[in-house]
Motif scaffolding. Sequence first.
Motif, PDB file in Angstrom:
ATOM      1  N   PRO A  50      50.867  -9.614  -2.401  1.00 22.84           N
ATOM      2  CA  PRO A  50      49.548  -9.619  -1.750  1.00 22.84           C
ATOM      3  C   PRO A  50      49.412 -10.701  -0.683  1.00 22.84           C
ATOM      4  O   PRO A  50      48.785 -10.481   0.354  1.00 22.84           O
ATOM      5  N   SER A  53      51.562  -9.535   2.288  1.00 28.29           N
ATOM      6  CA  SER A  53      50.931  -8.376   2.923  1.00 28.29           C
ATOM      7  C   SER A  53      49.754  -8.785   3.792  1.00 28.29           C
ATOM      8  O   SER A  53      49.604  -8.321   4.926  1.00 28.29           O
ATOM      9  N   ASP A  54      48.925  -9.679   3.283  1.00 30.20           N
ATOM     10  CA  ASP A  54      47.729 -10.101   4.024  1.00 30.20           C
ATOM     11  C   ASP A  54      48.062 -10.982   5.220  1.00 30.20           C
ATOM     12  O   ASP A  54      47.350 -10.965   6.228  1.00 30.20           O
ATOM     13  N   ASN A  55      49.139 -11.760   5.112  1.00 33.93           N
ATOM     14  CA  ASN A  55      49.399 -12.784   6.119  1.00 33.93           C
ATOM     15  C   ASN A  55      50.638 -12.570   6.979  1.00 33.93           C
ATOM     16  O   ASN A  55      50.730 -13.151   8.067  1.00 33.93           O
ATOM     17  N   THR A  58      51.879  -7.894   9.208  1.00 29.61           N
ATOM     18  CA  THR A  58      51.513  -7.418  10.542  1.00 29.61           C
ATOM     19  C   THR A  58      52.678  -7.581  11.508  1.00 29.61           C
ATOM     20  O   THR A  58      52.969  -6.691  12.320  1.00 29.61           O
ATOM     21  N   LEU A 122      45.264 -16.324  10.892  1.00 34.69           N
ATOM     22  CA  LEU A 122      45.625 -16.214   9.481  1.00 34.69           C
ATOM     23  C   LEU A 122      46.169 -17.547   9.010  1.00 34.69           C
ATOM     24  O   LEU A 122      46.752 -18.304   9.788  1.00 34.69           O
ATOM     25  N   GLU A 128      48.299 -20.538  -2.426  1.00 34.11           N
ATOM     26  CA  GLU A 128      49.268 -19.535  -2.004  1.00 34.11           C
ATOM     27  C   GLU A 128      50.613 -20.170  -1.654  1.00 34.11           C
ATOM     28  O   GLU A 128      51.684 -19.618  -1.964  1.00 34.11           O
ATOM     29  N   TYR A 360      51.906  -1.340   6.301  1.00 33.96           N
ATOM     30  CA  TYR A 360      51.993  -2.079   5.039  1.00 33.96           C
ATOM     31  C   TYR A 360      52.826  -1.367   3.978  1.00 33.96           C
ATOM     32  O   TYR A 360      53.577  -2.002   3.251  1.00 33.96           O
ATOM     33  N   GLN A 513      47.953  -2.704   0.362  1.00 38.38           N
ATOM     34  CA  GLN A 513      46.663  -3.293   0.721  1.00 38.38           C
ATOM     35  C   GLN A 513      45.559  -2.955  -0.261  1.00 38.38           C
ATOM     36  O   GLN A 513      44.438  -3.435  -0.120  1.00 38.38           O
TER      37      GLN A 513
END
Length: 785
Positions: A50, A53-55, A58, A122, A128, A360, A513
């Motif tokens: 997670p 994926s979020d950071n 992309t 980001l 994290e 993703y 996501q």
Amino acid sequence: MRYKITIIAVLALLIGLLFAYKKGVFDFKDDGYAQLKLPETVNYNFHIKPVLSDNCYTCHGPDANKRKAGLRLDLETTAFGELPESPGKFPIVPKNLRESMIYQHIMSEDGDELMPPPDSKLALNAYEKRLIKKWIEQGAQFEKHWAFLTPEKAEIPNIVTSDPIYTEWGENEIDGFILSKLEENEVHPSERSSDETLIRRISLDLTGLPPTPEKVKALLDDDSEADISKIIDSFLASPAYGERMTQSWLDVARYADSHGYQDDSYRTMWPWRDWVIHAFNENLPYDKFLTWQLAGDLLPDANKEQILATGFNRNHPITQEGGVIQEEYRTNYVLDRTNTLGKGILGITLECARCHDHKYDAITQKNYFEMFSFFDQVDEKGLQMDAVQAKNQKFFADPPFMTISDEETEGVLSFVNLEKGKDIKVMVMNDSAPRTTRILNRGEYDQPTDSVHPGTPPAIFAFSETLPKNRLGLAQWLTDTENPLTARVYVNRLWAMLFGKGIVETSEDFGVQGSLPTHPELLDWLAVDFMEHGWDIKYLLKKIMLSATYQQRSEMRPELEKADPENKLLARAPRFRMSGEMIRDYILTTSGLLNTEIGGPSVKPYQPAGLWEETNAGADRGILTQYVADSGENLYRRSLYTFWKRTLPPPNMTIFDAPTRDFSEVRRQKTNTPLQALVLQNDVQILEAARVMAQSMLEKEPDNPDLVKDVFRRILIRTPKEKELLTLNAYYHDAVELYKKDSADAEKLVAVGEYRQRDTDPAKTAALMLTAQVIYNLDETITKE
């Protein structure tokens, strides 16, 4: 000398710590997350992925068009591989922080080296960073995405503990998983709900309707404790069960009674809707339920029922507007079927791979058009209806279609309720147009590139060479017990139906996501159990309802406000507002107005005047130009049968968050707005229901001193508390005195709605009507708890 040695040692230690900090081994910054407790074992799927994926995805994920420096962090081979632009350096080196470039970059204080870069907006927080640090130290174990792993039955946690609060708590395997998580978080489960509350809860969940006081009394049968198993069985056997289950499926299937787009003309698809009701009431196993809808026409010796089921694939909007490009809209229809399969059945965002590789999830654009290919063999046109047909208001179906005659409704299609014996045509599937499917550049219909054959994303589950490369093969792939998504997704959806949200909250997205499951072992156990029991939907619902988890009280306890405010641990039963359809049906049922007829053409209950006219593109758009409400019994049919026009769905249901059904929808929003209260206070149907209830009670016992108490019990299925009764009685008697002085207002109020019965005292009727309306407007009435 001794002091000098000590000072030198301290200085050396500080220099070492500073060097380690600069190298990113330690992070002393506290951004509010630094003190959070790290898990004992850091799991890639639930802790690391997670964050990445979020950071990071992309620029370093599956989408080749957005990828920078060729580095993919979603694959183990490239995450551990040598960096092409930096020989001898590696993104991740298990158990080695200094050599792991990803860690050095996220800890860097140099803006040019920091990852994610500052201009991306980001940033990783201290927790994290610590997670990634510990994960690398523990060996940086990669895993396939959790939802793409075939589910397995985990060992059921032991629910017997020494804690007296937990003693003998639990009814079945579900409770073992729930209790294990509660103990881990030092939270206690709630007590069992009262029998009356449970009966109301079970009735709403399985039929979408409240039980009558008489039904509650009969079920309890003067026993000290209700037999919950028998109560569940009684509601599962009700024809209303099939209607309840169908209501949710109509959103998934984007069912409507009109074609959509600007002209939005009439279509006849209600026989397919009635098949769904029939299928649920017959408890058709879920694997067959899917197979018939996706590929019933391709089954050996397919009968008309199986062919009718394929109307699922033709529920999408269809244009009737002149001047459109046929191929553009034909392509849109195939895209819609593909996207519906993704969101509605697989629980993944397939549509994100239409124009490029998924950003993703490990789904390429080629994978997308391989799925597209399954639905691309239908002989249909982009434009289906001409202006003459619209003007003459003819009912029609767009080819391919099947004709249903009066004679056929006496056999395999006995559940279809034809009016006047009139033959009707319903859109279905028929692979009669073999064509080569091509990848569309940027997803555009007029930019075909390489050809593809039917196939499925290997990251999910490989498509066996032994399966036919058509929709039937696709259905067999979906319902294979090794498929990681199909059973998981549906089990989760049924859980969401009962608990307000799924074990995976994003019921429509099991991808990277999407939300992580709150109880992953329980979800997998239920998915496997569901398949082991023949994909039996009624079995699964009963299994969940028999758990102590389901039967808990819903009250928020003080200790839970801090420990679990969102009720993710399920230490209590949930409370949530019912859908607009359920609220309307609830009111019709308790008033005695509900018409329980099953199936047939859609009906038009009360609706504010002029709304359809405002959405029409011209003065004459055929049969759907003006809204003409029905009369008589059709006004009181279940909301399931309300005519659904895509450009203007039933307004009172829209206010309660119903979708337009332009596309597949899995999870409705749950909002609370002033408009909803205004509907409950002013809608003609609700005012009429309150009036009919008042008249019925006054007609039977005009001098009954317990009128208000009886109204309360009929609506809320419980006896009012002393304070509630005092307040409502005072309101009723004040209203009686008011309307005795103003009989004209009373006469006007009791004239609302079409339904007529024997005359009763206008002042008492108006007063009791308003009292019933107050109770209808209570949060408790419109809430399932």
